[in-house]
Scaffold this active site. Sequence first.
Site, PDB file in Angstrom:
ATOM      1  N   CYS A 113       0.834  -1.210   0.000  1.00 48.55           N
ATOM      2  CA  CYS A 113       0.000   0.000   0.000  1.00 48.55           C
ATOM      3  C   CYS A 113       0.864   1.254   0.000  1.00 48.55           C
ATOM      4  CB  CYS A 113      -0.922  -0.009   1.227  1.00 48.55           C
ATOM      5  SG  CYS A 113      -2.137  -1.346   1.221  1.00 48.55           S
ATOM      6  N   CYS A 131      14.388   8.612  -7.387  1.00 46.63           N
ATOM      7  CA  CYS A 131      13.076   7.967  -7.359  1.00 46.63           C
ATOM      8  C   CYS A 131      12.609   7.929  -5.914  1.00 46.63           C
ATOM      9  CB  CYS A 131      13.140   6.566  -7.968  1.00 46.63           C
ATOM     10  SG  CYS A 131      14.183   5.418  -7.044  1.00 46.63           S
TER      11      CYS A 131
END
Length: 419
Positions: free
Chosen positions: A185, A372
């Site tokens: 999640c 990133c």
Amino acid sequence: LDYHLAPLFSLGRITHVMPQIETDADALRCRIADLELQLHDLKRRLAAAGDGAAALTRPSEPAQSSRDWKWPLEAGEYKRYGRQMIMPEVQYVPYKSHLTPTTALDIFTLYDLILDCTDHPTSRYLISDAAVISGKPLVSASALRTEGQLMALNTPPTIPGTRDGGPCYRCVFPKPPPATSVLSCGEGGILGPVVGVMGVLMATEAIKIIVAGLDKCGEVESNGTEQSMTKELHSLLLYSAYSNPPFRSVRLRGKRARCDACSDKPTITKDSLTSGSLDYAVFCGVADPVNVLSKEERISAEDYAQKLTTAAKEHLLVDVREKVQFDICNIEGSINIPIAELDSVPAENIDDSIHSGLSTLRASSAPIYTVCRFGNDSQLAVQKLKALGYGHGGRRHIGDIEGGFRAWKDDVDPTWPEY
């Protein structure tokens, strides 16, 4: 005679009128008392309204209560609030350690029903195996982005050495998904209300199982009465916020005859689980962190922050996250080229027009840094940019920020959004 009777007559009339006066006086007293009660109530309501208005104008101040609440409440108050009250008998028991194969059975034996709310295959297979061995029904739900799924597993519980009972997680998913395709999640993101929807569905399914009987787990009518317990229907409920209709049910085939956990000849047993011989990380093929760059090709978040605050040499920063994440937060001046788009550029036919950011990189000779979320995709981006010739044969530095934006939040900017 008249002279003597007159005073008596007058006295009798006064005596006759006195009870009426007293009655009227009592009525007035009662009315005054009622009015005083009404006035007191109006004053109380006025004070409450004043407190409410003050609270609206001072939201930072804690709300004041006209009553000191005590817990637990009195028996009469429980009766008064009835079903609106949270059950005071509910006990929350936290376990401040990870669930492991050696501890799962000891924990599960203390409970009658297991609800799996985890978000990774390693934990899901472990919880399912432990539920089967301990004979506990399992309600399993997951949610990611705008979708969710729900299953009632091991219902009714499997009897060891037999084919009775409902399917387990391994029956539905005999093989885990590829490690590179698994997103938690935290990594994939999730819409809050989707979690709420799946949580409510889990609670409903748990209540159905409890009402039907933990050893039967049959269908239950809307009025609470049981249907035939011999009718075992197992399904996978799918939810998608953007689908129409949003719910879809998929019929499950039932137990697999050769399931490793719940068949009549299981290979996963109590001894194999508690001995620690089962490695769920190996079974699920958990991907190791990417480590393909040399030390010289990487820079720490702190050192890169120094480049931004000092008059360092000009450079370009390429953010390889997806655009939706880039729009949430980014470093000023960075160029967004998602790693998926960068990977799609063929090495034999380089076309900078595929992405405007590539043209910017080609037009400059300044060093390039990639970043990133966790420092994995940025390493792959460095290799891709070099393969596409943006490194000018080694004459131009291309490196990444080690640890990505997680390290940036930990070491540079604690206020950096965490999504």
